[in-house]
Motif scaffolding. Sequence first.
Motif, PDB file in Angstrom:
ATOM      1  N   ASP A 157       0.804  -1.036  -0.111  1.00  0.00           N
ATOM      2  CA  ASP A 157       0.027  -0.030   0.116  1.00  0.00           C
ATOM      3  C   ASP A 157       1.037   1.364  -0.029  1.00  0.00           C
ATOM      4  O   ASP A 157       1.487   1.706   0.957  1.00  0.00           O
ATOM      5  CB  ASP A 157      -0.978   0.024   1.231  1.00  0.00           C
ATOM      6  CG  ASP A 157      -1.963   1.034   1.177  1.00  0.00           C
ATOM      7  OD1 ASP A 157      -1.885   1.993   0.661  1.00  0.00           O
ATOM      8  OD2 ASP A 157      -3.092   1.005   1.991  1.00  0.00           O
ATOM      9  N   TRP A 158       0.926   2.000  -1.223  1.00  0.00           N
ATOM     10  CA  TRP A 158       1.845   3.023  -1.299  1.00  0.00           C
ATOM     11  C   TRP A 158       0.920   4.578  -1.184  1.00  0.00           C
ATOM     12  O   TRP A 158       1.222   5.407  -1.449  1.00  0.00           O
ATOM     13  CB  TRP A 158       2.955   3.059  -2.286  1.00  0.00           C
ATOM     14  CG  TRP A 158       2.282   3.262  -3.814  1.00  0.00           C
ATOM     15  CD1 TRP A 158       1.303   4.231  -4.355  1.00  0.00           C
ATOM     16  CD2 TRP A 158       2.713   2.625  -4.914  1.00  0.00           C
ATOM     17  NE1 TRP A 158       1.286   3.978  -5.515  1.00  0.00           N
ATOM     18  CE2 TRP A 158       1.955   3.135  -6.183  1.00  0.00           C
ATOM     19  CE3 TRP A 158       3.691   1.621  -5.188  1.00  0.00           C
ATOM     20  CZ2 TRP A 158       2.086   2.589  -7.318  1.00  0.00           C
ATOM     21  CZ3 TRP A 158       3.838   1.353  -6.417  1.00  0.00           C
ATOM     22  CH2 TRP A 158       3.145   1.748  -7.572  1.00  0.00           C
ATOM     23  N   ASP A 159      -0.387   4.346  -0.901  1.00  0.00           N
ATOM     24  CA  ASP A 159      -1.301   5.510  -0.554  1.00  0.00           C
ATOM     25  C   ASP A 159      -0.565   6.232   0.524  1.00  0.00           C
ATOM     26  O   ASP A 159       0.116   5.697   1.599  1.00  0.00           O
ATOM     27  CB  ASP A 159      -2.740   4.886  -0.217  1.00  0.00           C
ATOM     28  CG  ASP A 159      -3.655   6.095  -0.221  1.00  0.00           C
ATOM     29  OD1 ASP A 159      -4.160   6.358  -1.358  1.00  0.00           O
ATOM     30  OD2 ASP A 159      -3.585   6.928   0.942  1.00  0.00           O
ATOM     31  N   VAL A 160      -0.841   7.526   0.470  1.00  0.00           N
ATOM     32  CA  VAL A 160      -0.241   8.637   1.723  1.00  0.00           C
ATOM     33  C   VAL A 160      -0.808   8.034   3.011  1.00  0.00           C
ATOM     34  O   VAL A 160      -0.260   8.362   4.142  1.00  0.00           O
ATOM     35  CB  VAL A 160      -0.305   9.902   1.066  1.00  0.00           C
ATOM     36  CG1 VAL A 160      -1.572  10.439   1.397  1.00  0.00           C
ATOM     37  CG2 VAL A 160       0.912  10.801   1.969  1.00  0.00           C
ATOM     38  N   HIS A 161      -2.045   7.755   3.133  1.00  0.00           N
ATOM     39  CA  HIS A 161      -2.672   7.205   4.250  1.00  0.00           C
ATOM     40  C   HIS A 161      -2.590   5.889   4.665  1.00  0.00           C
ATOM     41  O   HIS A 161      -2.566   5.078   3.800  1.00  0.00           O
ATOM     42  CB  HIS A 161      -4.409   7.811   4.240  1.00  0.00           C
ATOM     43  CG  HIS A 161      -4.384   9.041   3.630  1.00  0.00           C
ATOM     44  ND1 HIS A 161      -4.765   9.222   2.565  1.00  0.00           N
ATOM     45  CD2 HIS A 161      -4.535   9.964   4.646  1.00  0.00           C
ATOM     46  CE1 HIS A 161      -5.086  10.732   2.543  1.00  0.00           C
ATOM     47  NE2 HIS A 161      -4.893  11.210   3.654  1.00  0.00           N
ATOM     48  N   HIS A 162      -2.486   5.576   5.846  1.00  0.00           N
ATOM     49  CA  HIS A 162      -2.292   4.303   6.218  1.00  0.00           C
ATOM     50  C   HIS A 162      -3.626   3.422   6.020  1.00  0.00           C
ATOM     51  O   HIS A 162      -4.890   3.983   6.334  1.00  0.00           O
ATOM     52  CB  HIS A 162      -2.094   4.253   7.801  1.00  0.00           C
ATOM     53  CG  HIS A 162      -2.005   2.681   8.327  1.00  0.00           C
ATOM     54  ND1 HIS A 162      -2.832   2.235   9.251  1.00  0.00           N
ATOM     55  CD2 HIS A 162      -1.210   1.600   7.925  1.00  0.00           C
ATOM     56  CE1 HIS A 162      -2.607   0.952   9.581  1.00  0.00           C
ATOM     57  NE2 HIS A 162      -1.609   0.571   8.725  1.00  0.00           N
ATOM     58  N   GLY A 163      -3.727   2.204   5.456  1.00  0.00           N
ATOM     59  CA  GLY A 163      -4.691   1.627   5.206  1.00  0.00           C
ATOM     60  C   GLY A 163      -5.144   0.716   6.273  1.00  0.00           C
ATOM     61  O   GLY A 163      -5.211  -0.637   6.514  1.00  0.00           O
ATOM     62  N   ASN A 164      -5.713   1.212   7.355  1.00  0.00           N
ATOM     63  CA  ASN A 164      -6.104   0.714   8.544  1.00  0.00           C
ATOM     64  C   ASN A 164      -7.138  -0.581   8.426  1.00  0.00           C
ATOM     65  O   ASN A 164      -7.012  -1.559   9.246  1.00  0.00           O
ATOM     66  CB  ASN A 164      -6.789   1.681   9.663  1.00  0.00           C
ATOM     67  CG  ASN A 164      -8.058   2.400   9.059  1.00  0.00           C
ATOM     68  OD1 ASN A 164      -7.773   2.907   7.786  1.00  0.00           O
ATOM     69  ND2 ASN A 164      -8.933   2.087   9.548  1.00  0.00           N
ATOM     70  N   GLY A 165      -8.008  -0.321   7.369  1.00  0.00           N
ATOM     71  CA  GLY A 165      -8.945  -1.471   7.094  1.00  0.00           C
ATOM     72  C   GLY A 165      -8.283  -2.636   6.754  1.00  0.00           C
ATOM     73  O   GLY A 165      -8.758  -3.837   7.127  1.00  0.00           O
ATOM     74  N   THR A 166      -7.344  -2.662   5.818  1.00  0.00           N
ATOM     75  CA  THR A 166      -6.744  -3.909   5.187  1.00  0.00           C
ATOM     76  C   THR A 166      -5.867  -4.512   6.477  1.00  0.00           C
ATOM     77  O   THR A 166      -5.733  -5.762   6.443  1.00  0.00           O
ATOM     78  CB  THR A 166      -5.838  -3.471   4.102  1.00  0.00           C
ATOM     79  OG1 THR A 166      -6.483  -2.663   3.284  1.00  0.00           O
ATOM     80  CG2 THR A 166      -5.334  -4.741   3.370  1.00  0.00           C
ATOM     81  N   GLN A 167      -5.260  -3.585   7.133  1.00  0.00           N
ATOM     82  CA  GLN A 167      -4.486  -4.104   8.142  1.00  0.00           C
ATOM     83  C   GLN A 167      -5.283  -4.762   9.096  1.00  0.00           C
ATOM     84  O   GLN A 167      -5.156  -5.955   9.499  1.00  0.00           O
ATOM     85  CB  GLN A 167      -3.687  -2.798   8.976  1.00  0.00           C
ATOM     86  CG  GLN A 167      -2.877  -3.508  10.433  1.00  0.00           C
ATOM     87  CD  GLN A 167      -2.188  -2.396  10.942  1.00  0.00           C
ATOM     88  OE1 GLN A 167      -1.236  -2.101  10.351  1.00  0.00           O
ATOM     89  NE2 GLN A 167      -2.408  -1.968  12.053  1.00  0.00           N
TER      90      GLN A 167
END
Length: 336
Positions: A157-167
């Motif tokens: 995930d290289w989006d600037v926001h953390h992908g909390n849902g995927t995690q």
Amino acid sequence: MNFGYSEVCLAHDTGKRHPENPDRLRAIRQALTRKHGVEYVESPPATEADVTAVHDEGYVKELREFCDSGGGNWDPDTVAVEATWDAALESAGLAKWAANSALDGEDGRATPFALGRPPGHHAVEDDAMGFCFFNNAAVAAQAVIDDDRAERVAIIDWDVHHGNGTQDIFYNDGNVFYISIHEDGLYPGTGEIEEAGEGGGNGTTLNAPLPAGAGDPEYRSVFDELIAPAVLEFDPDLVLVSAGFDAHRHDPISRMRVSTEGYGMLTAQVRELADESNAALGFVLEGGYGLDTLSDGVAMVHEVFDGMDPVVPEEEENEEVREVITELLDTHPMFE
């Protein structure tokens, strides 16, 4: 590249002033009209069974009823209309198409990229948030595992926001390795170094929270020193990229400094990594809210698969990022 696309995703109308609006896909399509070798593919929408494989059934039912009643503000940032239900299923279906196409052997100039919206990586098991309703990459990863098409999936995930849902969805699951490189402290405030997975998933979450201002040299070093060796150790059958373009230096809602050429560098790095690990490779659109920078970023990914050799920066990463790399190398279970 082969781009998964559907007009159904345009009907998710959040309003002109909302950063996640249909013009994002229109801008991407416009930029790609100037590129050679672009193919568009339609795919079936995800089924409710697909989404309930990673989302709570009660939440899915509540969302369907919310959309059927006309929608509104699910939360202050996350807007739905009646058509959002179909668009969310279509977006998840496009991600599933990208995963299956990659596993079918589509690579090189036929590498799949799902251009769906709404995006997905903030959607947790039982809630929508951060413009996201269904977690598209998670739906895709779980589908190919459940269908015995892959045993292990890495999501970068290289989006600037953390992908909390995927995690969160895969935090205890050792079959999916979730990796995020994101701006430290930005929405939703998750994604700390110490968050590395639990139980059977211990070690299969890796977060690289970088300080504001990090750019191409910092991303290059994190990929080369952390992401690549960790993925090679995990040995996935499939690599999915949660491809957000909001770490761009001109994106309106972040403070990172990645250039358009930097996204080409990241694309070349992830392609080389997939080749080295003998894994299939697919891309799933996440964020990116400057229309020019978003469309240029997607076009750059395509250019790399069409033969472009991106420039790799010669500068060293800054000291703050060196400290992040050192801490992860010293403490993360994947590097023990």
